[in-house]
Design a protein around this motif. Structure first.
Motif, PDB file in Angstrom:
ATOM      1  N   LEU A 104       0.832  -1.208   0.000  1.00  0.00           N
ATOM      2  CA  LEU A 104       0.000   0.000   0.000  1.00  0.00           C
ATOM      3  C   LEU A 104       0.864   1.254   0.000  1.00  0.00           C
ATOM      4  O   LEU A 104       1.921   1.297   0.625  1.00  0.00           O
ATOM      5  N   SER A 105       0.376   2.286  -0.688  1.00  0.00           N
ATOM      6  CA  SER A 105       1.059   3.585  -0.653  1.00  0.00           C
ATOM      7  C   SER A 105       0.670   4.290   0.645  1.00  0.00           C
ATOM      8  O   SER A 105      -0.336   3.937   1.277  1.00  0.00           O
ATOM      9  N   PRO A 106       1.456   5.298   1.058  1.00  0.00           N
ATOM     10  CA  PRO A 106       1.088   6.054   2.272  1.00  0.00           C
ATOM     11  C   PRO A 106      -0.310   6.660   2.149  1.00  0.00           C
ATOM     12  O   PRO A 106      -1.057   6.704   3.118  1.00  0.00           O
ATOM     13  N   GLU A 107      -0.660   7.128   0.937  1.00  0.00           N
ATOM     14  CA  GLU A 107      -1.988   7.719   0.719  1.00  0.00           C
ATOM     15  C   GLU A 107      -3.093   6.698   1.006  1.00  0.00           C
ATOM     16  O   GLU A 107      -4.043   6.969   1.742  1.00  0.00           O
ATOM     17  N   THR A 108      -2.941   5.500   0.427  1.00  0.00           N
ATOM     18  CA  THR A 108      -3.965   4.458   0.604  1.00  0.00           C
ATOM     19  C   THR A 108      -4.033   4.009   2.065  1.00  0.00           C
ATOM     20  O   THR A 108      -5.118   3.803   2.615  1.00  0.00           O
ATOM     21  N   TYR A 122       7.867   2.441  -6.776  1.00  0.00           N
ATOM     22  CA  TYR A 122       6.820   1.437  -7.023  1.00  0.00           C
ATOM     23  C   TYR A 122       5.494   1.752  -6.326  1.00  0.00           C
ATOM     24  O   TYR A 122       4.586   0.934  -6.326  1.00  0.00           O
ATOM     25  N   GLN A 123       5.399   2.956  -5.759  1.00  0.00           N
ATOM     26  CA  GLN A 123       4.152   3.334  -5.091  1.00  0.00           C
ATOM     27  C   GLN A 123       2.993   3.337  -6.086  1.00  0.00           C
ATOM     28  O   GLN A 123       1.885   2.923  -5.755  1.00  0.00           O
ATOM     29  N   ASP A 124       3.251   3.796  -7.295  1.00  0.00           N
ATOM     30  CA  ASP A 124       2.209   3.761  -8.334  1.00  0.00           C
ATOM     31  C   ASP A 124       2.923   3.576  -9.674  1.00  0.00           C
ATOM     32  O   ASP A 124       3.227   4.523 -10.383  1.00  0.00           O
ATOM     33  N   TYR A 125       3.224   2.322  -9.977  1.00  0.00           N
ATOM     34  CA  TYR A 125       4.025   1.988 -11.152  1.00  0.00           C
ATOM     35  C   TYR A 125       3.250   1.016 -12.044  1.00  0.00           C
ATOM     36  O   TYR A 125       2.594   0.095 -11.550  1.00  0.00           O
ATOM     37  N   LYS A 126       3.322   1.239 -13.360  1.00  0.00           N
ATOM     38  CA  LYS A 126       2.680   0.315 -14.303  1.00  0.00           C
ATOM     39  C   LYS A 126       3.615   0.054 -15.487  1.00  0.00           C
ATOM     40  O   LYS A 126       4.367   0.930 -15.902  1.00  0.00           O
TER      41      LYS A 126
END
Length: 554
Positions: A48-52, A441-445
């Protein structure tokens, strides 16, 4: 009609964002409310990211189950509960058990249910065909109770708990004076009802006499046997049958396999055990737990009948973004808002893909269509996902449907969209304690177009100063990550929510050329500033695809 419910995972993409996680949780709630006989479990394919994490904590929700591989495991196979046997039981009893259980392999366990070895039908056949040594019964330390059981015998003199561990096995067919010359101390002598033969065997020091055809044993023979420490067994079987069965009395420990045993754990993935199963002549394999406790047996045939694990995908429909082994899973549904990608399904599925800014908006619509009430905490998750994906309605991906959904959800959750959006992004962009890898990799595609493959990461922040700091830390990691993944290019979007712009970091031989083709601007020292570009899905990727297609057409 009871029975265990089938478990279905609802999963977002790898390196999940807030939409992936919140939509999975909410859609699991929808599916479980439908009560169709399955049990739906929200899952995550990455950290999970810190935001999530902040969003889940804010609305009192636990993080979903971590599933990094959807492939089937040993526990998904039919594990046969074949009972374990003691190493002392006779070969004949083992053979009878195999026939009774319709099994070709028996596990041998100790008193604590730990696996000691295996005996196969081939091992038993080999023991009959190849082992003609008359000392074998003693070498195997055969318990008398095995001999009594196998020969259907009665112990007239002797201790049933004793072990036959010295001497040969022989049949008394000669005259007593000849017998005396070849009977040695502790031998087992198979004889008939002739008093002289029985007497001669005992006086020659035999350890045991087996009297066939249920003949009576005189009191004088019994007393002499007792005085000389010779066991006396009486069997109703004839001499030929006794001779044929005698080796079947041996304990399985004499022939069991104990070395190089192939065992599996319930959590082992079936795709990783296939080779082990196919490269050996054994057909059945024990399953043990981590402490070595025996659980049951699986066979190669069980692999063919294994039921695939079931999954519903949210917020993605590309194989490169899906959890490992997705091709081995049964995909039941896909709920998404991205371009249609590379994922193939074996059978028709329910596929809902709408051009909105967030999967959570579609989940909100599904709640409304089905007439289900939205719990306040789930309304908070769905609203957070919409605010996150649309950058609080600033992203070009944002539609009127997203705004309406977020507004309705915020009222149920008791939050203000603008104020909560700032609160959420501030919590999410606190990256001081994160490693470059965690940020990357917090939000990687990953994306694939023809023979071109590249990765794109993104971070959103309310602070330009924070983005400056992150850029310095990520620069060396961009090159490392590109090489590790074997990709041709790697990009990272440093998106400023307030300014509505992105600094795009680039790495790779053709990266600068691709950016020049897509945006008409060339990166300087590996970075380019793109005003008004905040969406990977709607602005960056479509521009890249168009540039790649133009290049391919030339």
């Amino acid at each position: 009609m009871g029975g265990k419910k089938k478990e279905v995972y609802i999963l977002g993409h790898r390196n999940p964002d807030t939409d992936s996680i919140c939509s999975a949780i909410a859609y699991a709630d929808v599916k479980n409310k439908e009560n169709d006989g399955n049990h739906y479990v929200a899952a995550r394919a990455g950290q999970l990211s810190p935001e999530t994490s902040y969003v889940l904590q804010r609305f009192g929700m636990r993080q979903p189950t971590y599933v990094n591989n959807i492939g089937t495991r040993v526990r998904d196979m039919e594990i046969r509960k074949i009972p374990g046997i003691s190493e002392d039981i006779s070969m004949k009893k083992a053979w009878n058990l195999m026939a009774e259980l319709n099994a070709v392999t028996l596990p041998i366990i100790d008193a604590d249910n730990r696996l000691n070895g295996l005996i196969t039908i081939n091992d038993i056949a080999t023991s009959y065909m190849e082992n003609q040594d008359s000392t074998l019964l003693a070498m195997a330390k055969t318990p008398y109770r095995n001999i009594l059981e196998t020969l259907e015998a009665e112990l007239v003199v002797g201790d049933p708990e004793a072990v036959f561990e010295h001497g040969n096995v022989l049949i008394a067919v000669a005259n007593p004076d000849v017998m005396e010359n070849y009977i040695e101390h502790d031998d087992m002598v198979i004889t008939g009802n002739r008093y002289e033969s029985q007497l001669s065997a005992i006086e020659s020091g035999a350890g045991c006499i087996v009297i066939c055809l249920g003949a009576q044993v005189s009191r004088s023979i019994q007393k002499l046997a007792l005085d000389n420490g010779c066991a006396v067994l009486v069997t109703p079987l004839d001499t030929y049958t006794v001779a044929r069965r005698i080796n079947q009395c041996m304990p399985v420990r004499a022939f069991m396999r104990t070395k190089n045993l192939i065992t599996f754990l319930p959590g082992d993935y079936t795709d990783s055990i296939k080779d082990s199963m196919q490269n050996t002549r054994i057909r059945d394999f024990p399953v043990v737990d981590k402490t070595g406790q025996y659980l049951g047996m699986i066979s190669r045939r069980n692999l063919l009948g294994i039921r695939k694990r079931s999954v519903i995908l949210v917020d993605h429909n590309e194989r490169s973004q899906a959890v490992d082994n997705i091709e081995d899973a049964e995909i039941l549904e896909i709920i998404d808002h991205h371009r249609i990608g590379s994922l193939e399904t074996m059978a028709p599925v329910y596929f809902r893909n709408e051009p909105v800014g967030c999967t959570a908006t579609i989940i909100y619509q599904i709640y409304r269509e089905k007439g289900f009430d939205i719990p306040p905490n789930i309304a908070g998750l769905l609203c957070s996902a919409i605010l996150s994906d649309t950058l609080v309605f600033r992203s070009p991906t944002c539609t009127m449907m997203d705004r309406m959904a977020a507004q309705a959800l915020s009222e149920i959750a008791g939050i203000d969209c603008q104020a909560f959006g700032i609160e959420m992004f501030t919590a999410g962009s606190n990256l001081k304690d994160k490693t470059p890898e965690e940020i990357f990799y917090q939000d990687y595609k990953k994306f694939e177009f023809g023979d071109v493959s590249f990765g794109v990461g993104q971070i959103n922040s309310m602070s330009g100063g924070e983005l400056d700091e992150i850029e310095k830390r990520l620069r060396p990691y961009l090159e490392k990550s590109c090489k590790e993944h074997g990709l041709s290019m790697m990009f990272f979007m440093l998106t400023n929510i307030i300014e509505e712009s992105t600094r795009l970091m680039c790495y790779g031989e053709s990266a600068d050329t691709l950016v020049q083709e897509a945006f008409g601007r060339s990166p300087q020292a590996g970075t380019v500033w793109l005003k008004g570009v905040v969406s990977r899905k709607k602005q960056l990727i479509p521009a890249f695809i168009e540039a790649i297609n133009k290049e391919a057409a030339v």
